[in-house]
Structure formats: structure tokens, C-alpha cells
Scaffold this active site. Structure first.
Site, PDB file in Angstrom:
ATOM      1  N   LYS A   1       0.839  -1.191   0.000  1.00  0.00           N
ATOM      2  CA  LYS A   1       0.000   0.000   0.000  1.00  0.00           C
ATOM      3  C   LYS A   1       0.875   1.241   0.000  1.00  0.00           C
ATOM      4  O   LYS A   1       1.972   1.169   0.550  1.00  0.00           O
ATOM      5  CB  LYS A   1      -0.979   0.016   1.180  1.00  0.00           C
ATOM      6  CG  LYS A   1      -0.408  -0.316   2.546  1.00  0.00           C
ATOM      7  CD  LYS A   1       0.454   0.519   3.335  1.00  0.00           C
ATOM      8  CE  LYS A   1       0.790   1.835   3.560  1.00  0.00           C
ATOM      9  NZ  LYS A   1       1.927   2.276   4.234  1.00  0.00           N
TER      10      LYS A   1
ATOM     11  N   TYR B   1      -4.781   3.660   5.829  1.00  0.00           N
ATOM     12  CA  TYR B   1      -5.332   2.812   6.903  1.00  0.00           C
ATOM     13  C   TYR B   1      -6.699   3.343   7.325  1.00  0.00           C
ATOM     14  O   TYR B   1      -7.600   2.583   7.671  1.00  0.00           O
ATOM     15  CB  TYR B   1      -4.401   2.773   8.117  1.00  0.00           C
ATOM     16  CG  TYR B   1      -3.138   1.991   7.883  1.00  0.00           C
ATOM     17  CD1 TYR B   1      -3.163   0.606   7.828  1.00  0.00           C
ATOM     18  CD2 TYR B   1      -1.920   2.630   7.701  1.00  0.00           C
ATOM     19  CE1 TYR B   1      -2.010  -0.120   7.591  1.00  0.00           C
ATOM     20  CE2 TYR B   1      -0.759   1.916   7.468  1.00  0.00           C
ATOM     21  CZ  TYR B   1      -0.811   0.540   7.412  1.00  0.00           C
ATOM     22  OH  TYR B   1       0.333  -0.175   7.174  1.00  0.00           O
TER      23      TYR B   1
HETATM   24  P1  NDP Z   1      12.266   1.312   2.730  1.00  0.00           P
HETATM   25  O1  NDP Z   1      12.816   2.614   2.330  1.00  0.00           O
HETATM   26  O2  NDP Z   1      12.731   0.751   4.025  1.00  0.00           O
HETATM   27  O3  NDP Z   1      12.597   0.225   1.586  1.00  0.00           O
HETATM   28  C1  NDP Z   1      12.342   0.468   0.232  1.00  0.00           C
HETATM   29  C2  NDP Z   1      13.299  -0.381  -0.604  1.00  0.00           C
HETATM   30  O4  NDP Z   1      12.990  -0.129  -1.971  1.00  0.00           O
HETATM   31  C3  NDP Z   1      14.758  -0.020  -0.461  1.00  0.00           C
HETATM   32  O5  NDP Z   1      15.385  -0.667   0.618  1.00  0.00           O
HETATM   33  C4  NDP Z   1      15.335  -0.450  -1.787  1.00  0.00           C
HETATM   34  O6  NDP Z   1      15.581  -1.848  -1.741  1.00  0.00           O
HETATM   35  C5  NDP Z   1      14.175  -0.248  -2.746  1.00  0.00           C
HETATM   36  N1  NDP Z   1      14.346   0.958  -3.591  1.00  0.00           N
HETATM   37  C6  NDP Z   1      14.464   0.945  -4.933  1.00  0.00           C
HETATM   38  N2  NDP Z   1      14.601   2.189  -5.416  1.00  0.00           N
HETATM   39  C7  NDP Z   1      14.584   3.027  -4.348  1.00  0.00           C
HETATM   40  C8  NDP Z   1      14.710   4.439  -4.209  1.00  0.00           C
HETATM   41  N3  NDP Z   1      14.863   5.254  -5.280  1.00  0.00           N
HETATM   42  N4  NDP Z   1      14.663   4.955  -2.976  1.00  0.00           N
HETATM   43  C9  NDP Z   1      14.487   4.166  -1.900  1.00  0.00           C
HETATM   44  N5  NDP Z   1      14.357   2.824  -1.968  1.00  0.00           N
HETATM   45  C10 NDP Z   1      14.412   2.246  -3.188  1.00  0.00           C
HETATM   46  O7  NDP Z   1      10.695   1.426   2.689  1.00  0.00           O
HETATM   47  P2  NDP Z   1       9.620   0.529   3.448  1.00  0.00           P
HETATM   48  O8  NDP Z   1      10.031  -0.891   3.437  1.00  0.00           O
HETATM   49  O9  NDP Z   1       9.279   1.141   4.734  1.00  0.00           O
HETATM   50  O10 NDP Z   1       8.335   0.745   2.484  1.00  0.00           O
HETATM   51  C11 NDP Z   1       8.252   0.142   1.213  1.00  0.00           C
HETATM   52  C12 NDP Z   1       6.777   0.011   0.807  1.00  0.00           C
HETATM   53  O11 NDP Z   1       6.101  -0.788   1.745  1.00  0.00           O
HETATM   54  C13 NDP Z   1       6.031   1.345   0.757  1.00  0.00           C
HETATM   55  O12 NDP Z   1       5.118   1.347  -0.326  1.00  0.00           O
HETATM   56  C14 NDP Z   1       5.259   1.385   2.069  1.00  0.00           C
HETATM   57  O13 NDP Z   1       4.069   2.141   2.021  1.00  0.00           O
HETATM   58  C15 NDP Z   1       4.980  -0.092   2.281  1.00  0.00           C
HETATM   59  N6  NDP Z   1       4.848  -0.442   3.720  1.00  0.00           N
HETATM   60  C16 NDP Z   1       3.767  -1.174   4.113  1.00  0.00           C
HETATM   61  C17 NDP Z   1       3.582  -1.493   5.430  1.00  0.00           C
HETATM   62  C18 NDP Z   1       2.410  -2.301   5.848  1.00  0.00           C
HETATM   63  O14 NDP Z   1       2.174  -2.442   7.043  1.00  0.00           O
HETATM   64  N7  NDP Z   1       1.650  -2.891   4.925  1.00  0.00           N
HETATM   65  C19 NDP Z   1       4.523  -1.049   6.460  1.00  0.00           C
HETATM   66  C20 NDP Z   1       5.676  -0.344   5.936  1.00  0.00           C
HETATM   67  C21 NDP Z   1       5.814  -0.050   4.608  1.00  0.00           C
HETATM   68  P3  NDP Z   1      16.899  -2.502  -2.412  1.00  0.00           P
HETATM   69  O15 NDP Z   1      18.066  -1.845  -1.728  1.00  0.00           O
HETATM   70  O16 NDP Z   1      16.750  -3.927  -2.127  1.00  0.00           O
HETATM   71  O17 NDP Z   1      16.822  -2.166  -3.877  1.00  0.00           O
END
Ligand code: NDP
Length: 325
Positions: free
Chosen positions: A93, A178
Site C-alpha cells: 500500500k 489505513y
Molecule cells: P524502505 O525505504 O525501508 O525500503 C524500500 C526499498 O525499496 C529499499 O530498501 C530499496 O531496496 C528499494 N528501492 C528501490 N529504489 C529506491 C529508491 N529510489 N529509494 C528508496 N528505496 C528504493 O521502505 P519501506 O520498506 O518502509 O516501504 C516500502 C513500501 O512498503 C512502501 O510502499 C510502504 O508504504 C509499504 N509499507 C507497508 C507497510 C504495511 O504495514 N503494509 C509497512 C511499511 C511499509 P533494495 O536496496 O533492495 O533495492
């Protein structure tokens, strides 16, 4: 796909609690991190992809589903590319950053004959669900009012969540969904109108995205909802008023245990892996060929509300009609 916080801290451990899922590969821009995942989860290094060579996943029979956990504005591109590769998709989401994008995502998956679902884990939490199941049954009757809040103080000022190009918007996109989910889930109808207000206390930190948004929803059966979302303070609760009695949850939207009261009876604060239940249910849907309760359509319905919230704020209008699906 996207080995960040949510993938690492919630989804990876959840895999171990599923009955029908197995982590068989990753997509990451960080080869060293991806290799650590391959060692830890025991899948072949050949099943590591990056964002450029991702499309060759089409030839990999080990992978049936792609779980997209990227910054919001990247979701649509990778839903479309996953569908083109013939893979089912779970997308985090908010599914996309506009309703128009959600329509494109649904269309791409339908055309490819793959299923699309959203990471709406709360649908699978029995305590959250209890307040929905009470609707329309004795003694509750129908829902007249929902209050839903989801807010937390945003820390690191340098993260993508504060950059409009990657996040799409601010608190409304990230955690406001949410509230749209809770309002729609507990009332059991689609809202027809929204009135929204925005407050910004830190215009420097929140130069590109919204900090605090309050919005009210009107439902065709006469129910109303009042919702608050923010990056400026903490709030995480739901109150549901039925024709008779009420239920309340606090915390309402986190990973659990979801705690609360229904008709004066405490809900037992049991801890479930919401994500494991969500992923196993998606496998059931794929196997049985039925649409998930949290399909792409749910993502579109929330996106329509989010679009209307921003329109109401931009127009300064007291009431904006929500486009129907
Ligand atoms: P993070 O920033 O922790 O992780 C995002 C990952 O995306 C990065 O670690 C990286 O992985 C990859 N990535 C690729 N391109 C980019 C960029 N330009 N900038 C940053 N990251 C990039 O985010 P979250 O894990 O907190 O959130 C990710 C998604 O999950 C969002 O859409 C958020 O809304 C959703 N979410 C949902 C939750 C829920 O409860 N359902 C809770 C938290 C988040 P890599 O290094 O492997 O390429």
C-alpha cells in the site's frame, strides 16, 4: 522486490510462518544485500534480480508471485512489468499514487491473466475483523459512525517518504490509507463524498508532502466517518458506533496484537502474523481462481478516496464527490 524495512523486518519473518509460501528469489538494487538474503533463505543466487534485468524473471519457473515493497511511485511500473512477465502480484500500500494509475495496474494484470492484490494485512487480523463481522448482526445492527486515526511523528528528514516524486504524497498516502480502509471496511459501503482539511506546522520538513490531513466521508446509507492522519504526532485508533452498542480498537492499525473492546467485552489480545495469513490467503485465491478480498480493486477504491481528499483540499471545497469504480 525492494529489501528495505518492511521486507526485512516483517515479510521475511512472516514467510517462515506461512503454510503455502516460500521465498525463492529477490529483486534488489543492492547485490551484497541480495546475496545475504540468498544465503539466509536458502535460494539459488541465480534467482537474484535487479531492477534492470527483472523482466527475465519471466523464464524462472521457481517464482510464481512478485511481492512489490518499493517506494510508492515505483509500484505501477513494477506491477506492469511483473504482469508482463506472467507473475501474480502482491503490491504494498498504497497500490499506486493515483486512481488513474490503479486502473492501469488492474488492466495490466487482467490482460496478462495474473492476480493482483494489495498488502492490506489487517483484513486477516481476527481482532480487527471482529468489528466488521459484528455489523448487520444482533445486537449491533448497521454502522452509523466510524472514527479512524493513523499518525506517527516522522523522524529522518532525508527519507523518500518526504520526497513527492517517490512517495506521491505525505501522511495521507502512507498511513491515511489505513483510515480509508477502516472507514470502508467497517461501514461496508463505498463513500460518495469527502470533505478534507490540511494543517502544516513544519513547512520546511513537509515542503513537498502533506503533514496532517483530517477528512470526513459520507456513505450512501447515511453513515459518516471522521479520519485523521499525520506525520506530526501519534494516533492509532478506531471507534465503530453501531445502531446498538460500539466497538473500539487501540492500537488499531499496527502489526498486532490489535487490542480493543466490542460491546463492552475485551477482545483477547492475541498476536497473529497478519502478513503470513495475508500471503497464504493469496495462494489460496490463486489456486482456487477466485479474486482476493484485498484485490487491486480495493487499491483502486482507496485511491479514489485519496484523490478526492486532495481535490477537496486543493479546491477549498467543503464537499467533493467521489468518482465511482
Ligand atoms: P524502505 O525505504 O525501508 O525500503 C524500500 C526499498 O525499496 C529499499 O530498501 C530499496 O531496496 C528499494 N528501492 C528501490 N529504489 C529506491 C529508491 N529510489 N529509494 C528508496 N528505496 C528504493 O521502505 P519501506 O520498506 O518502509 O516501504 C516500502 C513500501 O512498503 C512502501 O510502499 C510502504 O508504504 C509499504 N509499507 C507497508 C507497510 C504495511 O504495514 N503494509 C509497512 C511499511 C511499509 P533494495 O536496496 O533492495 O533495492
Amino acid at each position: 522486490m525492494g529489501l528495505g524495512n518492511y521486507a526485512t523486518r516483517q515479510l521475511a519473518p512472516a514467510f517462515k510462518e506461512t503454510h503455502h509460501c516460500k521465498l525463492t528469489g529477490v529483486v534488489s538494487g543492492d547485490p551484497a544485500k541480495a546475496k545475504r538474503w540468498s544465503d539466509e533463505h536458502g535460494f539459488a543466487p541465480e534467482n537474484i534480480y535487479d531492477y534492470e534485468n527483472f523482466d527475465s524473471i519471466a523464464k524462472n519457473p521457481d517464482i510464481d508471485v512478485v511481492y512489490i515493497v518499493l517506494p510508492n511511485s515505483m509500484h505501477l511500473e513494477f506491477i506492469e512489468r511483473s504482469a508482463a512477465a506472467g507473475k501474480h502480484v502482491i503490491c504494498e500500500k498504497p497500490m499506486t499514487v493515483t486512481a488513474e494509475e490503479s486502473r492501469r495496474a488492474i488492466k495490466a494484470c487482467r490482460a496478462a491473466g495474473v492476480q493482483l492484490s494489495v498488502g492490506y494485512r489487517l483484513h486477516f487480523d481476527p481482532n480487527y475483523r471482529a468489528l466488521m463481522l459484528a455489523r448487520g448482526t444482533a445486537p449491533s445492527g448497521q454502522v452509523r459512525y466510524v472514527q479512524a486515526d493513523m499518525a506517527f511523528p516522522m523522524g529522518n528528514p532525508n527519507q523518500w517518504r518526504l520526497r513527492k516524486a517517490l512517495a506521491g504524497g505525505g501522511a495521507m498516502y502512507d498511513v491515511g490509507v489505513y483510515c480509508t480502509q477502516s472507514a470502508r471496511f467497517f461501514v461496508g459501503e463505498e463513500p460518495i463524498a469527502v470533505t478534507a482539511q490540511e494543517i502544516k506546522t513544519d513547512p520546511v520538513k513537509f515542503a513537498e508532502v502533506d503533514e496532517t490531513i483530517m477528512f470526513q466521508l459520507e456513505f450512501p446509507g447515511g453513515a459518516t466517518a471522521n479520519c485523521t492522519t499525520s506525520y506530526g504526532f501519534r494516533s492509532n485508533s478506531v471507534h465503530v458506533d453501531y445502531q446498538k452498542g460500539w466497538g473500539s480498537l487501540q492500537p488499531a492499525h499496527n502489526y498486532g496484537p490489535i487490542q480493543g473492546v466490542l460491546h463492552n467485552q475485551p477482545l483477547e489480545p492475541r498476536k497473529f502474523s497478519q502478513q503470513a495469513l495475508q500471503m497464504d490467503d493469496f495462494v489460496r485465491c490463486i489456486r482456487e481462481g477466485v479474486e482476493s478480498e484485498v484485490s487491486g480493486l480495493e487499491g483502486l477504491k482507496d485511491a479514489l478516496v485519496v484523490d478526492a481528499v486532495y481535490q477537496s483540499i486543493a479546491n477549498g471545497s467543503r464537499r467533493t464527490l467521489i468518482e465511482s469504480v
